[in-house]
Design an enzyme around this catalytic site. Structure first.
Site, PDB file in Angstrom:
ATOM      1  N   MET A  70       0.858  -1.178   0.000  1.00 38.79           N
ATOM      2  CA  MET A  70       0.000   0.000   0.000  1.00 38.79           C
ATOM      3  C   MET A  70       0.895   1.229   0.000  1.00 38.79           C
ATOM      4  O   MET A  70       1.880   1.305   0.737  1.00 38.79           O
ATOM      5  CB  MET A  70      -0.957   0.018   1.197  1.00 38.79           C
ATOM      6  CG  MET A  70      -0.344   0.098   2.559  1.00 38.79           C
ATOM      7  SD  MET A  70      -1.664   0.271   3.785  1.00 38.79           S
ATOM      8  CE  MET A  70      -0.721   0.232   5.303  1.00 38.79           C
ATOM      9  N   TYR A  78       4.060   3.046  12.568  1.00 37.78           N
ATOM     10  CA  TYR A  78       3.393   2.866  11.275  1.00 37.78           C
ATOM     11  C   TYR A  78       1.950   2.408  11.430  1.00 37.78           C
ATOM     12  O   TYR A  78       1.513   1.982  12.476  1.00 37.78           O
ATOM     13  CB  TYR A  78       4.184   1.976  10.314  1.00 37.78           C
ATOM     14  CG  TYR A  78       4.576   0.591  10.724  1.00 37.78           C
ATOM     15  CD1 TYR A  78       3.954  -0.119  11.727  1.00 37.78           C
ATOM     16  CD2 TYR A  78       5.609  -0.053  10.025  1.00 37.78           C
ATOM     17  CE1 TYR A  78       4.325  -1.412  12.037  1.00 37.78           C
ATOM     18  CE2 TYR A  78       5.993  -1.346  10.330  1.00 37.78           C
ATOM     19  CZ  TYR A  78       5.343  -2.025  11.330  1.00 37.78           C
ATOM     20  OH  TYR A  78       5.730  -3.308  11.629  1.00 37.78           O
ATOM     21  N   GLU A  79       1.210   2.558  10.316  1.00 37.36           N
ATOM     22  CA  GLU A  79      -0.245   2.358  10.274  1.00 37.36           C
ATOM     23  C   GLU A  79      -0.964   3.298  11.248  1.00 37.36           C
ATOM     24  O   GLU A  79      -2.024   2.978  11.769  1.00 37.36           O
ATOM     25  CB  GLU A  79      -0.619   0.896  10.576  1.00 37.36           C
ATOM     26  CG  GLU A  79       0.178  -0.143   9.834  1.00 37.36           C
ATOM     27  CD  GLU A  79       0.281   0.110   8.341  1.00 37.36           C
ATOM     28  OE1 GLU A  79      -0.586   0.811   7.776  1.00 37.36           O
ATOM     29  OE2 GLU A  79       1.248  -0.374   7.734  1.00 37.36           O
ATOM     30  N   GLY A  80      -0.388   4.447  11.494  1.00 39.27           N
ATOM     31  CA  GLY A  80      -0.973   5.425  12.414  1.00 39.27           C
ATOM     32  C   GLY A  80      -0.327   5.328  13.770  1.00 39.27           C
ATOM     33  O   GLY A  80      -0.364   4.284  14.427  1.00 39.27           O
TER      34      GLY A  80
END
Length: 606
Positions: free
Chosen positions: A163, A443-445
């Site tokens: 992604m 990561y991923e927020g």
């Protein structure tokens, strides 16, 4: 070199006894083939693969890292061979639909697999792990043509996925995305832009890599409302999947990182690369959240996995390493000193790791049941039921990701501490676990983003506190049933007190935020951590209840195993759960003490 041993006893205890997955699978269409014998065989085979193939690559992969040669990323020695064996074993398609070559097993089976793969070697796990998120996004939002083109080779593992969100000028604030997508006469698009921090952005494990890319159409509205989502393959192909020419997708550089060095984190350049729209125009962020939620739950495993791995290695070291005598008297008088395991402070660190690993695993497995129901409802076209389970899982997702990764870092650091100076030396592997784990809170927020999502969006904005009320009602129903057992009553009473407090805190923040708008942000981290400690307390009470029952009525494990569960639950409630009260106090502190100092006054004045 230390090695990983899959915690199958604890996994099967949760699967079979605590959460009754056999009954759960029997109620699912996708669970038809997930019989207890099949599940047991899959777990055992996955454990064997992880222990024998992936764990030995953990430290060498970190030492060698990835290299960029002639525009292609080369993974460390042994990774390609291990990936080929991973694919041959059918592990990539374990939970993928049968129509695309998968085994069609429930989504939770993929989570069990991912836990073992990730704990044995997190860097390796990211290559197939990113593909799962890409596959889920295409499955839910792609057209039939896109599904037919991409899902079979990705399920097989011949093609991988990524992604691509972040750009040099923006991280979490995706409204600043500048990557452009120009429509073409044949219905495709030409995608141009630069993405950074792209995990598995390039590698030599598969023949093609399918990038899921956020970009803007020429007439797109500003901000997040103007973002669309595209499939951009590394190598062009025909409708049958036969590969052709390169597609204007290149790795510009590899990030030099603190940890997970065997996982390629790339700067990716898209130069008029051919892409295909997923979903509706300007609705890309909604589609991307499918990928993000998959990734966030996957990242939560990176809290549990390092806690487990660090605990295993620290426990073995504490049993073997001798230093001083226990304060209560000699424990091993025939030896020059007592083992570290006999010192109370070392026990504190080890039990904290154990409580985090086993409590966090229970939180994940509880969520796994919700994920199974959500996926099945989606596949059956029952949107109302799918939304119901999506909401339940959506409430837990930021808690799982934020809370468990924060505690995973703590557990990894405690493992280093048990080793003392040897924990700081690379050959023992403990400092690598700490380095690898640190990224999980980012990561991923980041944890702060997860906290805002939980309190600001899931609790206050969307449900007006309903998400907390619904979850705590479930906890209350369980707790009241345990009040008649003297062993469980202390856990039950504490849970009932905490869920009342949780609801009260939610209401107080809601009211206070009307006058102090910054309070939602200033309170969100503490609210998330408080939520995590209470949720884990619920999971430990559930494990204790089953352990008490098995001690009375017999079970598959030894008496010592069940007694250890009760003892660890008691440790959690007495030593770790009190932290929740600090968070409860802090979250109600007005934002003034954070915001009153002018930015210029915060400068260094030395």
């Amino acid at each position: 070199m230390p090695v990983y041993k899959a915690p199958l006893r604890d996994m099967k205890f949760l699967i079979n006894d605590v959460f009754d997955y056999p009954k759960h699978y029997a109620s699912l269409k996708s669970g038809e083939n997930a019989t207890p014998d099949i599940v047991d065989a899959i777990l055992n085979e996955c454990a064997k693969f992880c222990e024998e193939q992936l764990s030995p690559l953990f430290q060498p992969g970190d030492e060698e890292g990835c290299t960029l040669k002639d525009g292609v990323v080369i993974t460390p020695k042994g990774f390609k061979e291990a990936y080929d064996k991973f694919v041959m074993g059918g592990w990539q398609g374990l939970s993928a639909p049968e129509e695309y070559g998968g085994q069609g097993l429930p989504a939770s089976m993929g989570m069990f697999k991912q836990e073992m793969v990730g704990t044995a070697n997190w860097s390796f796990s990211m290559y197939p792990g990113l593909s799962i998120g890409a596959m889920n996004t295409i499955q839910l939002h792609g057209s039939d043509e896109l599904k037919d083109t991409y899902l079979a080779p990705m399920t097989e593992g011949r093609w991988a996925g990524t992604m691509c969100l972040t750009e040099p000028q923006c991280g979490t604030d995706l409204g600043q995305v500048k990557t452009k997508a120009e429509p073409q006469a044949d219905g495709s698009y030409k995608v141009t832009g630069t993405k950074i921090f792209i995990s598995s952005g390039d590698h030599d494990l598969t023949e093609n890599i399918i990038h899921i890319v956020l970009a803007r159409l020429p007439d797109a509205p500003k901000g997040t409302r103007g973002i669309s989502l595209f499939i951009v393959p590394k190598v062009q192909h025909d409708k049958d999947g036969n590969l052709g020419e390169a597609n204007g997708v290149t790795c510009g550089s590899l990030e030099k990182k603190m940890g997970i060095k065997a996982s390629a984190t790339c700067v990716m350049n898209f130069d008029a690369a051919t892409g295909y729209l997923i979903g509706e125009q300007n609705k890309g962020l909604e589609c991307m959240f499918t990928f993000m939620n998959t990734a966030r739950i996957g990242t939560a495993i990176q809290g549990v996995g390092p806690a487990e791995l660090s605990y295993q290695w620290a426990l073995n070291y504490a049993k073997e390493r001798r230093s001083m005598r226990a304060l209560s008297g000699k424990k091993e008088p025939e030896e020059v000193a007592d083992s570290l395991i006999h010192h109370a402070d070392v026990r504190r660190m080890l039990l904290t790791q154990k409580a985090i690993a086993e409590g966090g695993r229970a939180m994940l497995y509880d969520a796994g049941r919700l994920a199974d129901h959500m996926v099945e409802a989606h596949e059956a076209g029952d949107q109302k039921k799918a939304d119901k389970y999506d909401d339940k899982l959506g409430f837990l997702t930021p808690i799982l990701k934020g809370f468990l990764t924060e505690l995973g870092c703590e557990a990894a650091n405690l493992g280093m501490q048990v080793f003392g100076g040897h924990g700081y030396i690379r050959e023992h592997g403990m400092e690598q676990i700490a380095r690898d784990t640190r990224i999980a809170t980012l990561y991923e927020g980041t944890t702060g983003i997860q906290a805002l999502d939980l309190l600001g969006r899931k609790v206050l904005l969307t449900t007006k506190g309903g998400a907390v009320r619904d979850f705590t009602a479930r906890v209350a129903n369980f707790a009241r049933k345990q009040l008649t057992d003297s062993r469980l009553r202390p856990f039950a009473l504490e849970l009932l007190k905490l869920i009342g407090q949780w609801n009260l805190l939610t209401v107080r923040i809601m009211l206070a935020a009307r006058k102090d708008r910054d309070l939602v942000s200033s309170a969100s981290y503490d609210f998330l951590m408080y939520s995590g400690y209470v949720t884990m307390a619920y999971m430990w009470a559930r494990q204790a209840a089953v352990a008490a029952d098995r001690l009375d009525n017999g079970g598959d494990e030894s008496e010592a195993f069940y007694k250890a569960k009760l003892a660890t639950a008691e440790f959690y409630y007495e030593r770790l759960l009190p932290r929740a009260q600090t968070h409860a106090s802090t979250m109600l502190s007005p934002s003034k003490n954070l915001m009153q100092l002018h930015a210029d006054d915060m400068a260094f004045t030395g």
